[in-house]
Design a protein around this motif. Sequence first.
Motif, PDB file in Angstrom:
ATOM      1  N   UNK A  36     -12.187   8.684  10.065  1.00  0.00           N
ATOM      2  CA  UNK A  36     -13.116   8.822  11.176  1.00  0.00           C
ATOM      3  C   UNK A  36     -14.087  10.028  10.891  1.00  0.00           C
ATOM      4  N   UNK A  37     -13.291  11.166  10.049  1.00  0.00           N
ATOM      5  CA  UNK A  37     -14.120  12.378   9.601  1.00  0.00           C
ATOM      6  C   UNK A  37     -15.232  11.953   8.835  1.00  0.00           C
ATOM      7  N   UNK A  38     -15.111  11.176   7.802  1.00  0.00           N
ATOM      8  CA  UNK A  38     -15.656  10.822   6.846  1.00  0.00           C
ATOM      9  C   UNK A  38     -16.885  10.001   7.486  1.00  0.00           C
ATOM     10  N   UNK A  39     -16.539   9.349   8.652  1.00  0.00           N
ATOM     11  CA  UNK A  39     -17.755   8.575   9.190  1.00  0.00           C
ATOM     12  C   UNK A  39     -18.501   9.634   9.975  1.00  0.00           C
ATOM     13  N   UNK A  40     -18.011  10.481  10.510  1.00  0.00           N
ATOM     14  CA  UNK A  40     -19.008  11.506  11.256  1.00  0.00           C
ATOM     15  C   UNK A  40     -19.661  12.358  10.276  1.00  0.00           C
ATOM     16  N   UNK A  41     -19.055  12.539   9.078  1.00  0.00           N
ATOM     17  CA  UNK A  41     -19.818  13.401   8.000  1.00  0.00           C
ATOM     18  C   UNK A  41     -21.016  12.513   7.718  1.00  0.00           C
ATOM     19  N   UNK A  42     -20.924  11.362   7.548  1.00  0.00           N
ATOM     20  CA  UNK A  42     -22.069  10.482   7.050  1.00  0.00           C
ATOM     21  C   UNK A  42     -23.068  10.154   8.359  1.00  0.00           C
ATOM     22  N   UNK A  43     -22.835  10.706   9.462  1.00  0.00           N
ATOM     23  CA  UNK A  43     -23.885  10.734  10.539  1.00  0.00           C
ATOM     24  C   UNK A  43     -23.824   9.331  11.590  1.00  0.00           C
ATOM     25  N   UNK A  44     -22.525   8.824  11.372  1.00  0.00           N
ATOM     26  CA  UNK A  44     -22.489   7.576  12.071  1.00  0.00           C
ATOM     27  C   UNK A  44     -22.187   8.039  13.627  1.00  0.00           C
ATOM     28  N   UNK A  45     -22.422   7.270  14.584  1.00  0.00           N
ATOM     29  CA  UNK A  45     -22.292   7.415  15.923  1.00  0.00           C
ATOM     30  C   UNK A  45     -20.706   7.492  16.426  1.00  0.00           C
ATOM     31  N   UNK A  46     -20.664   7.926  17.466  1.00  0.00           N
ATOM     32  CA  UNK A  46     -19.180   8.295  17.753  1.00  0.00           C
ATOM     33  C   UNK A  46     -18.244   7.116  18.036  1.00  0.00           C
ATOM     34  N   UNK A  47     -18.993   5.945  18.656  1.00  0.00           N
ATOM     35  CA  UNK A  47     -18.246   4.809  18.698  1.00  0.00           C
ATOM     36  C   UNK A  47     -17.728   4.064  17.359  1.00  0.00           C
ATOM     37  N   UNK A  48     -18.643   4.320  16.385  1.00  0.00           N
ATOM     38  CA  UNK A  48     -18.392   3.623  14.961  1.00  0.00           C
ATOM     39  C   UNK A  48     -17.383   4.539  14.564  1.00  0.00           C
ATOM     40  N   UNK A  49     -17.358   5.893  14.646  1.00  0.00           N
ATOM     41  CA  UNK A  49     -16.484   6.747  14.060  1.00  0.00           C
ATOM     42  C   UNK A  49     -14.945   6.322  14.553  1.00  0.00           C
ATOM     43  N   UNK A  50     -15.022   6.173  15.874  1.00  0.00           N
ATOM     44  CA  UNK A  50     -13.706   5.780  16.557  1.00  0.00           C
ATOM     45  C   UNK A  50     -13.273   4.360  15.997  1.00  0.00           C
ATOM     46  N   UNK A  51     -14.023   3.388  15.634  1.00  0.00           N
ATOM     47  CA  UNK A  51     -13.837   2.191  15.263  1.00  0.00           C
ATOM     48  C   UNK A  51     -13.262   2.196  13.649  1.00  0.00           C
ATOM     49  N   UNK A  52     -14.104   3.305  12.888  1.00  0.00           N
ATOM     50  CA  UNK A  52     -13.514   3.269  11.532  1.00  0.00           C
ATOM     51  C   UNK A  52     -12.251   3.808  11.396  1.00  0.00           C
ATOM     52  N   UNK A  53     -11.975   4.906  12.152  1.00  0.00           N
ATOM     53  CA  UNK A  53     -10.624   5.582  12.236  1.00  0.00           C
ATOM     54  C   UNK A  53      -9.531   4.501  12.857  1.00  0.00           C
TER      55      UNK A  53
END
Length: 140
Positions: A36-53
Motif C-alpha cells: 500500500x505504501x508503494x502504491x501511494x508512492x506511485x501516486x495512486x488514489x486512496x481506494x487503489x492503495x487500500x485495494x493493493x494493500x
Amino acid sequence: MADWSYWLAAAGLTVILELFSGTFYLLMIAIGLAAGSAAALLGLGGEVQLLVAAVVGAGATGVLRRSRFGRQQGSVQAERDPNVNLDIGQTVHVPEWRDNAARVMYRGALWDVELAPGGTPAPGQYTIREVRGSRLIVAA
C-alpha cells in the motif's frame, strides 16, 4: 506527512507486533501494508492503495497458509515429546521388576515404572520414553 509514510509506519508497527506474537501472519499483513505504501508512492488514489494493500496482504497470508510454515505440525503428544516433558530421555535405575512394573526413586519421589512393549524386565539402567501421569514408561 505523505500517504506512503502512513502506510510504512503502519507496516513497521505491524512488524513490531509480529515480534511479540511469534507467528508469520502479521508479517504477511505488514507486506500488504508495505505494498500500500508503494502504491501511494506511485501516486495512486486512496481506494487503489487500500485495494493493493488488501490484495497483497490476503495473498501473502494465503501463500503462508499453504506453505509448510502455516500448516499444523500434527498433534504433539506431550507425554512423548522431550521438548514438552524434560523427564523424557533421563535415566532411572530399576533394582527389580514385578510383572513388568516396578517402583523407583526419581527426583526425590517414588514413581511407578512400566516397561515399554518389547522390553525384557531385568534390573539395571533404563531410559524414560514416556510419562503417563505418575507412571514412567521406560526402555533399555
